[in-house]
Design a protein around this motif. Structure first.
Motif, mmCIF file in Angstrom:
data_model
loop_
_atom_site.group_PDB
_atom_site.id
_atom_site.type_symbol
_atom_site.label_atom_id
_atom_site.label_comp_id
_atom_site.label_asym_id
_atom_site.label_seq_id
_atom_site.Cartn_x
_atom_site.Cartn_y
_atom_site.Cartn_z
ATOM 1 N N ASN A 12 35.630 30.181 48.558
ATOM 2 C CA ASN A 12 37.102 30.172 48.615
ATOM 3 C C ASN A 12 37.699 29.472 49.832
ATOM 4 N N SER A 13 36.936 28.588 50.460
ATOM 5 C CA SER A 13 37.513 27.850 51.586
ATOM 6 C C SER A 13 38.242 26.593 51.107
ATOM 7 N N GLY A 14 38.104 26.291 49.810
ATOM 8 C CA GLY A 14 38.810 25.145 49.247
ATOM 9 C C GLY A 14 37.922 23.950 48.941
ATOM 10 N N LYS A 15 36.623 24.168 48.862
ATOM 11 C CA LYS A 15 35.688 23.062 48.602
ATOM 12 C C LYS A 15 35.986 22.354 47.285
ATOM 13 N N THR A 16 36.158 23.141 46.218
ATOM 14 C CA THR A 16 36.358 22.520 44.901
ATOM 15 C C THR A 16 37.724 21.837 44.816
ATOM 16 N N THR A 17 38.722 22.431 45.450
ATOM 17 C CA THR A 17 40.046 21.798 45.497
ATOM 18 C C THR A 17 39.944 20.450 46.196
ATOM 19 N N ASN A 114 40.635 23.298 56.689
ATOM 20 C CA ASN A 114 41.479 23.281 55.485
ATOM 21 C C ASN A 114 42.519 24.404 55.558
ATOM 22 N N MET A 115 43.480 24.343 54.637
ATOM 23 C CA MET A 115 44.544 25.355 54.542
ATOM 24 C C MET A 115 45.436 25.322 55.778
ATOM 25 N N ASP A 117 48.259 24.193 55.886
ATOM 26 C CA ASP A 117 49.616 24.587 55.454
ATOM 27 C C ASP A 117 49.829 26.089 55.651
ATOM 28 N N VAL A 118 48.785 26.881 55.383
ATOM 29 C CA VAL A 118 48.881 28.333 55.555
ATOM 30 C C VAL A 118 48.961 28.673 57.051
ATOM 31 N N SER A 143 44.970 19.702 54.396
ATOM 32 C CA SER A 143 45.366 20.661 53.372
ATOM 33 C C SER A 143 44.934 20.051 52.049
ATOM 34 N N ALA A 144 43.886 20.591 51.463
ATOM 35 C CA ALA A 144 43.349 20.010 50.223
ATOM 36 C C ALA A 144 44.374 20.108 49.109
ATOM 37 N N ILE A 145 45.071 21.238 49.064
ATOM 38 C CA ILE A 145 45.998 21.469 47.953
ATOM 39 C C ILE A 145 47.210 20.553 48.041
#
Ligand code: GDP
Ligand code: K
Ligand code: MG
Length: 270
Positions: A12-17, A114-115, A117-118, A143-145
């Motif tokens: 859930n660290s954003g690898k797939t995103t 990553n993240m 933005d958060v 920010s991957a998203i």
């Protein structure tokens, strides 16, 4: 010439995103050999010579879960040109634990915070430049998203992969522990491509899987056992406990020096 990038990191660290943002439609999904864990590989959509693999999420490189075994075997046997450790920057302390381990493989490492933005929304401030200095490792905020700073991440990853400088790992351990690890390291003669440093730390931890990856003589193993005994006496803990404690102390110290929490203090798990 092609470059291979592995995306590693906690679940859930954003690898797939990140993987999806980088590869778009140039991706292939299969399974890792022999297991039902999903394997995603792809090509960077802006330069298809750059191959990217999305590794299963892990908290450590111990061989206890299927995900750990798959990620560890891939990194050790396939040896990507560079590892991008995808870090949930809103949970940086917990995520840095794995970074210390990844840096021991002898493969260039880049930290993708990553993240961001958060982090910004929470009013937290991370001193990435200082983090980079303290870890001796490139750090890129993304920010991957939101698709922010991803080109820069790839630029830095490629730069690290192509540099032929001697690899420098994160200096995680105290001089007391370091002494024992170096002693073990000096007893090893290994085939090319295997990092002595990695093997020495794994032997010190009595890692259950290291024996199937390398060959050591009985004599050498006996000498290593004596070194570990001396360390365990000095620290009043077993090898695995010593290493784990030192990693935690290190990441806590680094986090205290580089992260200022805002008032909201939210993380993605809230
Ligand atoms: P993985 O387990 O490392 O592959 O993580 P995922 O890519 O599945 O992402 C986990 C969750 O974090 C998902 O809900 C994503 O939408 C979210 N996420 C990923 N990257 C970012 C980001 O940069 N910012 C924010 N706010 N959420 C993100
Ligand atoms: K997930
Ligand atoms: Mg994933």
């Amino acid at each position: 010439m092609g470059i291979t990038i592995a995306l590693a990191g906690n679940p859930n660290s954003g690898k797939t995103t990140l993987f999806n943002a980088l590869t778009g439609s140039y991706q292939y999904v299969g399974n890792w050999p022999g297991v039902t864990v999903e394997k995603k590989t792809g090509e960077y959509k802006k330069n298809r010579e750059i191959k990217i693999t999305d590794l299963p999420g892990i908290y450590s490189l111990s061989p206890y879960t299927l995900e750990e075994v798959v990620s560890r075997d891939y990194l050790l046997k396939e040896r990507p040109d560079v590892i991008v450790d995808v870090i949930d920057a809103s949970n940086i302390e917990r995520n840095l634990y794995l970074a210390t381990q990844l840096s021991e493989l002898g493969i260039p490492l880049v930290l993708a915070l990553n993240m961001m933005d958060v982090v910004k929304k929470n009013g937290d401030v991370i001193d990435s430049k200082k983090l980079e200095k303290l870890l001796n490792c490139r750090v890129v905020e993304i920010s991957a998203i939101k698709n922010e700073n991803l080109d820069e991440l790839i630029r830095v990853a490629v730069e690290e992969a192509e540099q032929n400088k001697e690899f420098v790992e994160i200096e995680t351990f105290s001089s007391e522990a370091e002494k024992y690890i170096s002693e073990i390291e000096s007893l090893l003669t290994l085939k090319d491509n295997v990092s002595k440093r990695w093997v020495a730390i794994k032997l010190f931890e009595s890692d259950s899987k290291i024996g199937s990856d390398i060959e050591i003589s009985k004599d050498v193993q006996n000498n290593i056992d004596k070194i570990i005994e001396r360390a365990e006496e000095e620290f009043d803990d077993d090898g695995e406990g010593i290493i784990t404690d030192e990693r935690y102390n290190f990441v806590t110290d680094i986090t205290n020096k580089t992260v200022k929490k805002g008032r909201k203090g939210l993380t993605t798990s809230d």
